[in-house]
Design an enzyme around this catalytic site. Sequence first.
Site, PDB file in Angstrom:
ATOM      1  N   ALA A  46      17.498 -10.526  50.240  1.00 37.34           N
ATOM      2  CA  ALA A  46      17.609 -10.052  51.625  1.00 37.34           C
ATOM      3  C   ALA A  46      19.090  -9.922  51.973  1.00 37.34           C
ATOM      4  O   ALA A  46      19.755 -10.900  52.321  1.00 37.34           O
ATOM      5  CB  ALA A  46      16.897 -11.020  52.562  1.00 37.34           C
ATOM      6  N   GLY A  47      19.622  -8.723  51.829  1.00 35.53           N
ATOM      7  CA  GLY A  47      21.052  -8.475  52.021  1.00 35.53           C
ATOM      8  C   GLY A  47      21.391  -8.031  53.432  1.00 35.53           C
ATOM      9  O   GLY A  47      20.537  -7.992  54.325  1.00 35.53           O
ATOM     10  N   GLU A  70      23.243 -16.245  45.854  1.00 41.11           N
ATOM     11  CA  GLU A  70      23.265 -14.806  45.586  1.00 41.11           C
ATOM     12  C   GLU A  70      23.999 -14.444  44.283  1.00 41.11           C
ATOM     13  O   GLU A  70      23.533 -13.626  43.492  1.00 41.11           O
ATOM     14  CB  GLU A  70      23.941 -14.166  46.800  1.00 41.11           C
ATOM     15  CG  GLU A  70      23.994 -12.702  46.808  1.00 41.11           C
ATOM     16  CD  GLU A  70      24.562 -12.190  48.146  1.00 41.11           C
ATOM     17  OE1 GLU A  70      24.640 -12.947  49.138  1.00 41.11           O
ATOM     18  OE2 GLU A  70      24.943 -11.012  48.172  1.00 41.11           O
ATOM     19  N   GLN A  85      28.933   4.041  55.512  1.00 40.60           N
ATOM     20  CA  GLN A  85      28.069   4.338  56.657  1.00 40.60           C
ATOM     21  C   GLN A  85      28.836   4.312  57.980  1.00 40.60           C
ATOM     22  O   GLN A  85      28.668   5.193  58.824  1.00 40.60           O
ATOM     23  CB  GLN A  85      26.923   3.319  56.713  1.00 40.60           C
ATOM     24  CG  GLN A  85      25.970   3.433  55.536  1.00 40.60           C
ATOM     25  CD  GLN A  85      24.786   2.509  55.717  1.00 40.60           C
ATOM     26  OE1 GLN A  85      24.869   1.317  55.465  1.00 40.60           O
ATOM     27  NE2 GLN A  85      23.675   3.055  56.165  1.00 40.60           N
ATOM     28  N   LYS A 141      15.732  -6.058  49.031  1.00 38.76           N
ATOM     29  CA  LYS A 141      15.218  -5.561  47.751  1.00 38.76           C
ATOM     30  C   LYS A 141      14.119  -6.511  47.263  1.00 38.76           C
ATOM     31  O   LYS A 141      14.327  -7.734  47.273  1.00 38.76           O
ATOM     32  CB  LYS A 141      16.339  -5.503  46.697  1.00 38.76           C
ATOM     33  CG  LYS A 141      17.252  -4.290  46.786  1.00 38.76           C
ATOM     34  CD  LYS A 141      18.231  -4.322  47.926  1.00 38.76           C
ATOM     35  CE  LYS A 141      19.221  -5.467  47.821  1.00 38.76           C
ATOM     36  NZ  LYS A 141      20.121  -5.496  49.021  1.00 38.76           N
TER      37      LYS A 141
HETATM   38  P1  ATP Z   1      25.328  -7.430  50.921  1.00 44.80           P
HETATM   39  O1  ATP Z   1      25.019  -7.771  49.485  1.00 44.80           O
HETATM   40  O2  ATP Z   1      26.753  -7.034  51.116  1.00 44.80           O
HETATM   41  O3  ATP Z   1      24.802  -8.452  51.877  1.00 44.80           O
HETATM   42  P2  ATP Z   1      23.135  -5.529  50.677  1.00 44.80           P
HETATM   43  O4  ATP Z   1      22.582  -6.429  49.621  1.00 44.80           O
HETATM   44  O5  ATP Z   1      22.211  -5.154  51.789  1.00 44.80           O
HETATM   45  O6  ATP Z   1      24.483  -6.101  51.296  1.00 44.80           O
HETATM   46  P3  ATP Z   1      22.977  -3.163  49.030  1.00 44.80           P
HETATM   47  O7  ATP Z   1      21.526  -3.067  49.356  1.00 44.80           O
HETATM   48  O8  ATP Z   1      23.340  -3.389  47.620  1.00 44.80           O
HETATM   49  O9  ATP Z   1      23.688  -4.204  49.976  1.00 44.80           O
HETATM   50  O10 ATP Z   1      23.732  -1.828  49.509  1.00 44.80           O
HETATM   51  C1  ATP Z   1      23.755  -1.418  50.862  1.00 44.80           C
HETATM   52  C2  ATP Z   1      24.297  -0.010  50.916  1.00 44.80           C
HETATM   53  O11 ATP Z   1      23.416   0.870  50.234  1.00 44.80           O
HETATM   54  C3  ATP Z   1      24.408   0.590  52.313  1.00 44.80           C
HETATM   55  O12 ATP Z   1      25.600   0.205  52.954  1.00 44.80           O
HETATM   56  C4  ATP Z   1      24.352   2.082  52.022  1.00 44.80           C
HETATM   57  O13 ATP Z   1      25.644   2.570  51.677  1.00 44.80           O
HETATM   58  C5  ATP Z   1      23.491   2.173  50.772  1.00 44.80           C
HETATM   59  N1  ATP Z   1      22.102   2.622  50.985  1.00 44.80           N
HETATM   60  C6  ATP Z   1      21.313   3.113  49.996  1.00 44.80           C
HETATM   61  N2  ATP Z   1      20.122   3.470  50.456  1.00 44.80           N
HETATM   62  C7  ATP Z   1      20.121   3.214  51.782  1.00 44.80           C
HETATM   63  C8  ATP Z   1      19.160   3.382  52.817  1.00 44.80           C
HETATM   64  N3  ATP Z   1      17.960   3.885  52.586  1.00 44.80           N
HETATM   65  N4  ATP Z   1      19.501   2.995  54.062  1.00 44.80           N
HETATM   66  C9  ATP Z   1      20.699   2.468  54.317  1.00 44.80           C
HETATM   67  N5  ATP Z   1      21.654   2.305  53.382  1.00 44.80           N
HETATM   68  C10 ATP Z   1      21.381   2.661  52.122  1.00 44.80           C
HETATM   69 MG    MG Z   2      23.493  -7.622  48.209  1.00 49.81          MG
END
Ligand code: ATP
Ligand code: MG
Length: 267
Positions: free
Chosen positions: A7-8, A70, A125, A13
Site C-alpha cells: 500500500a504505497g 517496505e 503527476q 499493488k
Molecule cells: P511510494 O513507494 O513512494 O510510497 P507508490 O508505491 O504508490 O509510492 P508506485 O505505485 O510504484 O508508487 O508508483 C506511483 C507512480 O506510478 C505515480 O506517481 C504515477 O507516476 C505512476 N502511475 C502509474 N499508473 C498510475 C495510475 N493508474 N494512476 C496514478 N499513477 C499511476
Molecule cells: Mg512503493
Amino acid sequence: MKFGIDAGGTLIKIVKEENGERTFSKYLSTEVETVAELLQQYPDAEVALTGGKATYLQSLIPQDAFQSIEFDATFKGIQTFLEQLNHPLENYIFTNVGTGTSIHHVKGEVQERAGGTGAGGGMIQGLGYLLTGEADYETLTALAAKGDRDDIDLKVKHIYKGDKTPIPGELTAANFGRVLHTKETVQYTDADKLAAAIGAVGETVTTVSIHAAREFGAEYVVYIGSSFLSNELLKKVVMNYTVLRGFKPYFIENGEYSGALGTLKLM
Ligand code: ATP
Ligand code: MG
C-alpha cells in the site's frame, strides 16, 4: 489463498497466490476502502502487507496480517523475480521509482538503502498538472509521448556550439535551460512541456542511481516502480541515460509488484 499487498503513496499493488497461480492487480491509494472490502470477502486468507499505508489498511481488515518493512519486501520481491527470470545478480543497484524514488545497493543477500530523490512519479503527476492542467495519468503520459524537448533542454553540445566537448555533447547540461534561448521563435506545446518534465525526472533518477552504482562497483541498475507504466518515454530516458553513462539498465516485467510479492514471500 494468500495476498501480498504493497500500500504505497499513490497505488496499492496486490499479488494473489492461489493453487500455485499468481495474479496481479492495483488500485489507487485513495481506494483503500475498496481493497479492504475485497479482503473482507476472504476472512481465512493469509495476508501480508507492506508500504506506507500498511498499518492503515490493517485497521480496516479482519485478517491479522503479517507486516514487513517496505525495503526488505521490495528486495525479496526483486530477488524472486530475478530468480524466475534466470537473471541472478550478485552486486547491483535497484531503484524504485514510485511516488518518490528510493535507491538501494544489493550485495549477495544483503540490501542497504543507498539514497533517494524526490524526483519520481509524484513529480511527473504534480509538475505535469502545474504545466498543463491535466490530472488524469493516462492522458498525461499519452500526451507526453508526443512531445519534443529539444527546444526546452540545454545540451552540452549547445553550450560548446561545435567546439570539442569534454563530456558527451548529448548529455543534458540544464533541464529546461534552453527555454530562454528559444522562447522568441518556439511555441512550446503541452506535450513538449510534459516530455521535458519526464526528461528531468528520468535523468535525475538515473544520475542518482549511477552515482550509487559507481560507489559500489555495480554494473547493473534494476529499475522498478509503477512510474514506468504507460510511460515509455520515462523508460526510454532512463534506459538510454543509464547506457550513455556506462551502466546496464534492467527492467523487470511486473517489477512494480516487487514489494507486494516480497512481503508475501517473507510471510
Ligand atoms: P511510494 O513507494 O513512494 O510510497 P507508490 O508505491 O504508490 O509510492 P508506485 O505505485 O510504484 O508508487 O508508483 C506511483 C507512480 O506510478 C505515480 O506517481 C504515477 O507516476 C505512476 N502511475 C502509474 N499508473 C498510475 C495510475 N493508474 N494512476 C496514478 N499513477 C499511476
Ligand atoms: Mg512503493
